[in-house]
Scaffold this motif. Structure first.
Motif, PDB file in Angstrom:
ATOM      1  N   LEU A 102      47.107  14.149  41.888  1.00 25.95           N
ATOM      2  CA  LEU A 102      45.843  14.641  41.355  1.00 25.95           C
ATOM      3  C   LEU A 102      45.787  16.151  41.559  1.00 25.95           C
ATOM      4  N   LEU A 103      45.563  16.895  40.477  1.00 27.02           N
ATOM      5  CA  LEU A 103      45.442  18.346  40.553  1.00 27.02           C
ATOM      6  C   LEU A 103      43.975  18.715  40.349  1.00 27.02           C
ATOM      7  N   MET A 104      43.411  19.460  41.290  1.00 27.59           N
ATOM      8  CA  MET A 104      41.996  19.827  41.221  1.00 27.59           C
ATOM      9  C   MET A 104      41.847  21.340  41.305  1.00 27.59           C
ATOM     10  N   ASP A 105      41.216  21.933  40.287  1.00 29.93           N
ATOM     11  CA  ASP A 105      41.041  23.380  40.237  1.00 29.93           C
ATOM     12  C   ASP A 105      39.584  23.743  40.499  1.00 29.93           C
ATOM     13  N   GLU A 106      39.273  24.093  41.757  1.00 27.30           N
ATOM     14  CA  GLU A 106      37.922  24.469  42.183  1.00 27.30           C
ATOM     15  C   GLU A 106      36.852  23.533  41.603  1.00 27.30           C
ATOM     16  N   PRO A 107      36.991  22.220  41.799  1.00 30.74           N
ATOM     17  CA  PRO A 107      36.101  21.271  41.115  1.00 30.74           C
ATOM     18  C   PRO A 107      34.655  21.301  41.582  1.00 30.74           C
TER      19      PRO A 107
END
Length: 362
Positions: free
Chosen positions: A170-175
């Motif tokens: 899972l890649l999360m960009d400043e969620p």
């Protein structure tokens, strides 16, 4: 964290470099992400963390180096496996929801179209959607559209859509950066819950040190396109390896002086010796002793070796945050609200708490 077996070394990043024209966004980055690990990529704006995430996702090729996932090269300067052919899920700061789809349809979509969905999930898509709705607490919202949801509910839909096909990564960009402070705290628990129940590896990009320290198994601190330190949150905080890590994570005070074997002699208090509590070699070579704000203790003792003047006072509930000027240097001190209170202009003595560091007099 101990090194796991080769069969669990899920992602290997080797000498990864990315240039945009003459600008180098990433420079020779090496990183290992193990199976089921929660890795926070932490750093200021422009440090290269989002570029690293885009390369892991497959949005672009590296200028040099390679990325290996599950023992397969997925990116190099000669080849690129696109995002849809990688076993990944993505969560963005903007939620990226489709206005014409219900919550149910958002979660259903990847189960119908994701390249890596397991046969048992495809065999009963409705059951998987219901399970994921329950996981993120949205069972009652299944038939609603994004316009009918709050910010926190929209973010839950984004998480649900990403985890539904059970991706390995899972890649999360400043969620959480678009949410208010109280909701961010609540969503931290939600992400940790999702991580625990899905057992996916998570790469979480953030500039918020509190998020990284609270949630990650491992923190990667980045600056100017390079990795400054990779370690557990406890080690990053208590044993920073560089000046940047010390000041970016926890606002450390960098006291100058001289190292003599296992002791540090402060420049501003040459008759004292501070015991080495695990200061890194790079900091020792620069004649620096890092002191966290909570390691200081203020006194009204005029005989203390270190003397300073209170220049700023900030009440923070359980703590009082002081800014103290010591011979033209500004240091930050955090004290309990139950300690003796000081005001702007007060002259104070500074000592290091004995349970944090042994202080000896020559």
């Amino acid at each position: 964290m101990g090194k796991k077996g080769d069969e669990e070394q899920m992602i290997q990043v080797h000498q990864l470099t990315k240039n945009y024209g003459s600008f180098t966004a990433l420079q020779s980055v090496d990183l290992q992400i193990n199976k089921g690990e929660f890795v926070a990529i932490l750093g200021p704006s422009g440090c290269g963390k989002t570029t690293l995430l885009k390369l892991l996702a497959g949005f672009m090729k590296p200028t040099d180096g390679e990325i290996e996932m599950d023992h397969q090269i997925v990116a190099s300067k000669k080849q690129l496996i696109p995002p849809e052919k990688r076993n990944i899920g993505m969560v963005f700061q903007s939620f990226a929801l489709w206005p014409h789809m219900t919550v149910y349809e958002h979660i259903q979509f990847p189960l119908l179209h994701h390249h890596y969905v397991a046969k048992e999930l495809k065999a009963d898509v409705d059951r998987r959607v219901r399970d994921v709705l329950k996981l993120v607490g949205l069972t009652e919202m299944a038939d609603r559209y994004p316009a009918e949801l709050s910010g926190g509910q929209k973010q839950r839909v984004a998480f649900a859509r990403a985890v539904a096909p059970l991706p390995h990564l899972l890649l999360m960009d400043e969620p959480l950066s678009a949410l208010d402070v109280e909701l961010r705290m609540e969503m931290r628990k939600e992400i940790q819950n999702i991580h625990r129940k899905t057992e996916a590896s998570i790469v979480y990009v953030t500039h918020d040190q509190g998020e990284a320290l609270a949630m990650a198994d491992k923190i990667v601190v980045m600056n100017n396109g390079t990795i400054e330190q990779v370690a557990s949150p406890e080690i990053i905080y208590s044993r920073p390896e560089t000046e940047f890590v010390a000041t970016f994570v926890g606002k450390c005070n960098l006291v100058k002086g001289t190292w003599e074997k296992d002791f540090f002699i402060p420049e501003k208090a040459p008759y004292e010796k501070w015991l080495d509590t695990g200061v890194s070699v790079p900091l020792k070579k620069k004649g620096i002793y890092p002191v966290r704000p909570e390691q200081w203790q203020l006194t009204n003792n005029s005989h203390s070796a270190l003397q300073g003047t209170i220049t700023f006072v900030q009440y923070q509930g359980k703590e009082i945050h002081y800014t103290v000027e010591v011979e033209n240097e500004t240091w930050t001190i955090h004290e309990s609200v139950h300690s003796l209170r000081y005001s702007i202009g007060d002259q104070v003595g500074l000592t290091i708490k004995t349970n944090e560091c042994e202080l000896l007099t020559v």
